[in-house]
Structure formats: structure tokens, C-alpha cells
Write an enzyme that holds these catalytic residues in place. Structure first.
Site, PDB file in Angstrom:
ATOM      1  N   LYS A  95      28.794  27.427  19.670  1.00 53.77           N
ATOM      2  CA  LYS A  95      28.411  27.009  21.106  1.00 53.77           C
ATOM      3  C   LYS A  95      27.817  28.348  21.373  1.00 53.77           C
ATOM      4  CE  LYS A  95      28.638  24.225  24.399  1.00 53.77           C
ATOM      5  NZ  LYS A  95      28.545  22.709  24.486  1.00 53.77           N
TER       6      LYS A  95
HETATM    7  P1  NAD Z   1      23.429  18.243  33.303  1.00 52.02           P
HETATM    8  O1  NAD Z   1      23.244  19.789  33.331  1.00 52.02           O
HETATM    9  O2  NAD Z   1      22.281  17.546  32.913  1.00 52.02           O
HETATM   10  O3  NAD Z   1      23.942  17.456  34.362  1.00 52.02           O
HETATM   11  C1  NAD Z   1      25.350  18.058  35.006  1.00 52.02           C
HETATM   12  C2  NAD Z   1      25.697  17.208  36.186  1.00 52.02           C
HETATM   13  O4  NAD Z   1      27.013  17.748  36.891  1.00 52.02           O
HETATM   14  C3  NAD Z   1      24.687  17.327  37.563  1.00 52.02           C
HETATM   15  O5  NAD Z   1      24.551  16.162  38.036  1.00 52.02           O
HETATM   16  C4  NAD Z   1      25.183  18.370  38.485  1.00 52.02           C
HETATM   17  O6  NAD Z   1      24.860  18.389  39.747  1.00 52.02           O
HETATM   18  C5  NAD Z   1      26.687  18.082  38.093  1.00 52.02           C
HETATM   19  N1  NAD Z   1      27.694  19.051  38.645  1.00 52.02           N
HETATM   20  C6  NAD Z   1      27.777  20.429  38.320  1.00 52.02           C
HETATM   21  N2  NAD Z   1      28.561  21.175  38.914  1.00 52.02           N
HETATM   22  C7  NAD Z   1      29.120  19.954  39.398  1.00 52.02           C
HETATM   23  C8  NAD Z   1      30.257  20.334  40.338  1.00 52.02           C
HETATM   24  N3  NAD Z   1      30.948  21.459  40.953  1.00 52.02           N
HETATM   25  N4  NAD Z   1      30.766  18.959  40.919  1.00 52.02           N
HETATM   26  C9  NAD Z   1      30.250  17.824  40.711  1.00 52.02           C
HETATM   27  N5  NAD Z   1      28.891  17.745  39.971  1.00 52.02           N
HETATM   28  C10 NAD Z   1      28.648  18.705  39.476  1.00 52.02           C
HETATM   29  O7  NAD Z   1      24.383  18.371  32.061  1.00 52.02           O
HETATM   30  P2  NAD Z   1      24.953  17.305  30.912  1.00 52.02           P
HETATM   31  O8  NAD Z   1      24.181  17.560  29.941  1.00 52.02           O
HETATM   32  O9  NAD Z   1      24.849  15.873  31.369  1.00 52.02           O
HETATM   33  O10 NAD Z   1      26.413  17.838  30.495  1.00 52.02           O
HETATM   34  C11 NAD Z   1      27.565  17.315  31.311  1.00 52.02           C
HETATM   35  C12 NAD Z   1      28.721  17.538  30.779  1.00 52.02           C
HETATM   36  O11 NAD Z   1      28.809  16.775  29.639  1.00 52.02           O
HETATM   37  C13 NAD Z   1      28.973  19.033  30.163  1.00 52.02           C
HETATM   38  O12 NAD Z   1      30.329  19.067  30.356  1.00 52.02           O
HETATM   39  C14 NAD Z   1      28.484  19.051  28.813  1.00 52.02           C
HETATM   40  O13 NAD Z   1      29.136  20.101  28.321  1.00 52.02           O
HETATM   41  C15 NAD Z   1      29.155  17.845  28.218  1.00 52.02           C
HETATM   42  N6  NAD Z   1      28.290  17.306  27.213  1.00 52.02           N
HETATM   43  C16 NAD Z   1      27.034  17.183  27.183  1.00 52.02           C
HETATM   44  C17 NAD Z   1      26.385  16.483  26.073  1.00 52.02           C
HETATM   45  C18 NAD Z   1      24.932  16.391  26.091  1.00 52.02           C
HETATM   46  O14 NAD Z   1      24.148  15.869  25.080  1.00 52.02           O
HETATM   47  N7  NAD Z   1      24.083  16.740  27.075  1.00 52.02           N
HETATM   48  C19 NAD Z   1      27.030  16.093  25.025  1.00 52.02           C
HETATM   49  C20 NAD Z   1      28.515  16.349  25.237  1.00 52.02           C
HETATM   50  C21 NAD Z   1      29.082  16.828  26.213  1.00 52.02           C
END
Ligand code: NAD
Length: 397
Positions: A95
Site C-alpha cells: 500500500k
Molecule cells: P473515493 O475517493 O472514490 O470515494 C470516497 C467517498 O467517501 C466519497 O463519496 C467521499 O465523499 C466519501 N467520504 C469520505 N469521507 C467521508 C466521511 N467522513 N463520511 C462520509 N463519507 C465520506 O474512494 P473509493 O475508491 O470509492 O474508496 C472507498 C473505500 O473503498 C476506501 O476505504 C477504499 O480503501 C476502499 N476500496 C476501494 C477500492 C477501489 O477499487 N477504489 C477497492 C477496494 C477497497
């Protein structure tokens, strides 16, 4: 440390394996000094290789946020060790974290990515670390990496035109939705068309999860993001919400009833999908959680304390390393295809994600029923058994 004594006991894990898994194999803390956007004098960044038994490559996304710490990056790398092993991928757990505002303009992020590659070029060119998007980064930042390395297999989650995989952007959400559907059927004995869902986060993971669940007939009744939330008991129109969010940058204020972002956890829904940040279901709010099924779209959204409390009250939690693994499964496909130069179609990506996740779901469920353990402990146990096998075959144990 994710692996606790109970899981170790369930699988009779050797002491040395526990010792090796208790700490990261390698940690790089570096600083961007020259490639800085306006307003920054220095940017701290981290690259953590948690366990390299099944790699290199080590696989895991790059997170960009002001809240990034070495501790968080290490925990997320550890999670990737288990997620990659659970999916039986030939990847170690890695990571990267960059301490910078996740809402910076594109041009500023491009400068930072340039600096990131400048500092860890060797890790990327050698294939030791193969990044992907995470919170605060997306396909554009992955394209920035490719623009520097000129190697398609050095990064996944790229735009399709430069070797990205059709369907990769949707893959995590596709996987989460697949697991929601399967879990609703298994644990709630219901059909998705009779199911209400609340989703925290409307970024990559949250928005695609909503789209795929809506497509299958589920009713998404509440969605929140960092700025607020919206609620409609008759079901939110997800295409409308996406349009609104693209214009306004938030879901807050889009039709329906406005919802305080903390209140998403208190709703009387069938399924709760935390798909934003870590630690959001904690000792402070777990007593208010009414959903009987929680499917973790985000990484580590449930604290250990909350996990115990949910288990005690009989709620089922499908853990992150299973529920959100669709992204890394698709990334594996992208990486392989980048090496061979072959192409694929979106539907093939979706099928790969679906088939892989459902197969592993059954394996975890079987373990959990035989050992009377929670899905989280069972998923960790299955992943650890694969890691022990690999470490042993490499002469580490
Ligand atoms: P992103 O940046 O595209 O979206 C994040 C979302 O969370 C946004 O809508 C943001 O407004 C919201 N957010 C942030 N802080 C917040 C809070 N305090 N309260 C409520 N909402 C909040 O990120 P993503 O890629 O969708 O990732 C989201 C989660 O999924 C993370 O934990 C990431 O590690 C995990 N994840 C992502 C992927 C991927 O392929 N993108 C894969 C596995 C896991």
C-alpha cells in the site's frame, strides 16, 4: 494486527508464521521535496510491503488524503496481504499513502504523482510494487504513473486507452453488489427486490455498488458522503444522483429528504454498506446499528470493538477482504493482460469478478459453518492458510 489468537488457534498456525505476519516486511518513508503543488513545502509519503511471500509484485492502492499516516498505510498493506491471499492471487500485500488533500485539483495531483514516481521509480519499474487507485486517486493518477514508467504492467486501474481493463472502474462495486445479493439470499433469506440498502460513500465503490444493486431491484434508500446525505424511502434514482453529484460534487441536497451523515448507521434498513473510510462503525455508534447485514465496501470500516458487538447482537458482517476484493481481482486481470498484450471486454471482467468472489464466498461460508466462526475470522483463516502454505514452500517457516 489483523490476525488474532482465535484465528491462529482455529488453523493451528505455526508461531513463526504469526511472527512474520505481525510486522511489515519493508517500510519506505519518503518525502516529496521538488514536485509540489502550490501551497506545499514538503509532502510525506509511505510505501509499505506488508508480506512479500506471494509477491513481488505487492499489490494495493495509493491513498491520497490529509489523514494518511504510516500506521494507516501499514494497516492497509496488511489488509492487502490477506485480501490477495484470500482471492488466491500471486501478489504480496502492499500500500502507498501520500499526505495531501484528496480534493486537490487534477493538475496538482499530476505534479504529486510525478514526484511520487521520481522517488520510488525503482520499486515501480522492477515490478516490486504495482499500484492501483484508492481513496483520493483514480484512473487519471494511474495514467500519470504510466506516463512516467511507460510500462503497462507497472500500474493497474489505468484508463482503457493505455491498457486499462474495461470494467476495472466498476469492478469493486460489482463485487460488493454480488456479495450483497448472495448474502441477502443466504442470511436474510430474501430476494434483492425486497431489500432496502443504505450506502455510506458515493465515490468509486459506493456509486457503482448503488448502480448494480439498483439494477438488480434493490431499493437504495439512503446515501451519504463527506458533505451530507440524501434519503428516499421509495428508493433513490441512482442515475439522477450520479448526475447531481457530478455537477455539485456531493450527494447532499439531491431531492428526497436530507440526511445527517452520521445518521446513516442508525437507519432501519436490511443492508448497510459502508463504502467510504475506515473506523466508521465503532464503539460510539454500534448500539444504534439496526441493519442485520453489513457488507464492507470500504477497507476496515468496522473497529474491533464494534465487530464484537455486532457479532453479539447477531448481525452478519461480510468483511472487506472478501466483499471489496472485486477491484484487486480485476487488477490481476489487467496486470496479466498488460504483460501479454491481450484485450478483454467489460462483461468478461464482470464475470471474472463475480465467479471469483462467489467461489471464495462459499469457501469462507463453509469454513465458518464447520468451525462456528464469524465470516471475518473465517476469511482471515482461509487467507492465512494460503499464506502459511506459500511461506512454507519458500522455506520461510
Ligand atoms: P473515493 O475517493 O472514490 O470515494 C470516497 C467517498 O467517501 C466519497 O463519496 C467521499 O465523499 C466519501 N467520504 C469520505 N469521507 C467521508 C466521511 N467522513 N463520511 C462520509 N463519507 C465520506 O474512494 P473509493 O475508491 O470509492 O474508496 C472507498 C473505500 O473503498 C476506501 O476505504 C477504499 O480503501 C476502499 N476500496 C476501494 C477500492 C477501489 O477499487 N477504489 C477497492 C477496494 C477497497
Amino acid at each position: 494486527m489483523l490476525l488474532d489468537e482465535e484465528v491462529a488457534r482455529l488453523i493451528n498456525a505455526p508461531e513463526k508464521a504469526l511472527m512474520l505476519l505481525s510486522e511489515p516486511d519493508r517500510v519506505v518513508h519518503f518525502r516529496l521535496r521538488r514536485h509540489l503543488p502550490p501551497g506545499y513545502k514538503l509532502i510525506h509519503a509511505y510505501l509499505v510491503y506488508h508480506n512479500t511471500a506471494r509477491g513481488p509484485p505487492c499489490k494495493g492502492g495509493i491513498r491520497m488524503s490529509n489523514d494518511v499516516t504510516l500506521e494507516e498505510t501499514t494497516q492497509l498493506a496488511e489488509l492487502m496481504t490477506y485480501k490477495n491471499a484470500l482471492m488466491d492471487l500471486p501478489f504480496g500485500g502492499g500500500k502507498a499513502g501520500i499526505v495531501a488533500d484528496s480534493k486537490l485539483l487534477r493538475a496538482s495531483k499530476a505534479v504529486i504523482m510525478h514526484g511520487f514516481v521520481h522517488e520510488v521509480r525503482h520499486e515501480l519499474i522492477s515490478g516490486n510494487y504495482v499500484p492501483a487507485p484508492d481513496l483520493g486517486t483514480g484512473p487519471a493518477e494511474m495514467a500519470d504513473i504510466f506516463s512516467e514508467t511507460h510500462l503497462r504492467e507497472s500500474v493497474t486501474g489505468k484508463p482503457v486507452g493505455i491498457g486499462g481493463l474495461p470494467g476495472r472502474a466498476e469492478a469493486t462495486g460489482k463485487g460488493v453488489a454480488t456479495i450483497v445479493e448472495r448474502s441477502v439470499e443466504e442470511f436474510l433469506k430474501k430476494d434483492l427486490s425486497n431489500t432496502t440498502v443504505a450506502v455510506q460513500g458515493f465515490g468509486n465503490v459506493g456509486s457503482w455498488t448503488c448502480s448494480f444493486l439498483e439494477e438488480k431491484g434493490a431499493k437504495i434508500v439512503a446515501v451519504t458522503d463527506v458533505d451530507g446525505g440524501t434519503m428516499n424511502l421509495n428508493g433513490i434514482d441512482i442515475a439522477e444522483l450520479k448526475k447531481y453529484c457530478a455537477e455539485k460534487g456531493t450527494v447532499s441536497g439531491c431531492g428526497g429528504k436530507s440526511l445527517n451523515k452520521e445518521d446513516i448507521f442508525k437507519l432501519d434498513v436490511d443492508v448497510l454498506v459502508p463504502a467510504a473510510i475506515g473506523g466508521v462503525i465503532s464503539g460510539d455508534n454500534v448500539a444504534d446499528v439496526k441493519a442485520s447485514l453489513i457488507v464492507e465496501g470500504a477497507n476496515a470500516p468496522t473497529t474491533k470493538e464494534a465487530d464484537k458487538a455486532l457479532d453479539k447482537k447477531g448481525a452478519v458482517v461480510v468483511p472487506d477482504i472478501l466483499a471489496n476484493a472485486g477491484g484487486v481481482v480485476a487488477s490481476y486481470d489487467e496486470w496479466r493482460k498488460a504483460k501479454s498484450g491481450s484485450k478483454t471486454k467489460k462483461e468478461e471482467t464482470f464475470n471474472t469478478v463475480r465467479e471469483t468472489l462467489l467461489e471464495v464466498f462459499d469457501e469462507v461460508l463453509d469454513f465458518s459453518q464447520k468451525k462456528k466462526a464469524s465470516l471475518r475470522k473465517s476469511a482471515l483463516a482461509v487467507a492465512t492458510l494460503r499464506l502459511i502454505d506459500t511461506m512454507s514452500s519458500r522455506g520461510w517457516l
